[in-house]
Scaffold this motif. Structure first.
Motif, PDB file in Angstrom:
ATOM      1  N   GLU A   1     -23.973   0.026  63.600  1.00 19.96           N
ATOM      2  CA  GLU A   1     -22.861  -0.714  64.196  1.00 19.96           C
ATOM      3  C   GLU A   1     -21.779   0.231  64.736  1.00 19.96           C
ATOM      4  O   GLU A   1     -21.187  -0.014  65.769  1.00 19.96           O
ATOM      5  N   HIS A   2     -21.554   1.324  64.011  1.00 21.75           N
ATOM      6  CA  HIS A   2     -20.539   2.299  64.428  1.00 21.75           C
ATOM      7  C   HIS A   2     -21.138   3.458  65.216  1.00 21.75           C
ATOM      8  O   HIS A   2     -20.465   4.445  65.481  1.00 21.75           O
TER       9      HIS A   2
ATOM     10  N   SER B   1     -27.146  -0.524  57.984  1.00 22.90           N
ATOM     11  CA  SER B   1     -26.954  -1.034  59.343  1.00 22.90           C
ATOM     12  C   SER B   1     -25.528  -0.809  59.833  1.00 22.90           C
ATOM     13  O   SER B   1     -25.265  -0.824  61.037  1.00 22.90           O
TER      14      SER B   1
END
Length: 134
Positions: A58-59, A54
């Motif tokens: 997120e990035h 995940s």
């Protein structure tokens, strides 16, 4: 080891690869020590606790799809073969290798010479920095 020294160790690993450690020297926080038979070692960073795929979301980084089982390992093997020319020394950081030499080695390894395989190999190492120019 204070926080500044630990940060310098992490920067050195990112810039130059594993950090050499003398006998009995501890790895910086956030790193693991790989000990050699002579009690010296190398420090390598470890994934922070709780890191999962995940983190890529997120990035906003897309994971690299693996369309063919084992091909990524074969590309890595070709890169190592070309960049680690002296097997009596450590493989890091290796020597730069021309893209064509790596692709020729990859083709020989898999037994195919078509352009699809060239494109596929380049896609697997699109983010590599080991051989410049990928």
């Amino acid at each position: 080891m204070d926080q500044r020294q630990a940060a310098v160790s992490h920067a050195l690993v990112r810039a130059h690869g594993p950090v050499r450690l003398g006998a009995g020297v501890l790895a910086a926080p956030g790193m693991i020590r790989l000990t050699r038979p002579d009690s010296t070692g190398d420090a390598l960073p470890v994934w922070p606790d709780g890191v999962t795929p995940s983190l890529l979301d997120e990035h906003q980084v897309a994971p690299v799809p693996v369309e063919r089982s084992g091909e990524t390992r074969r590309v890595l093997a070709a890169v190592l073969k070309c960049c680690w020319t002296d097997l009596s020394v450590d493989p890091w950081p290796g020597d730069p290798a021309p893209v064509e030499l790596v692709l020729d080695t990859y083709r020989e390894l898999i037994g195919r010479t078509d352009d699809l395989m060239r494109n596929w190999a380049r896609g697997r190492c699109g983010g590599c920095t080991t051989p410049p120019g990928w």
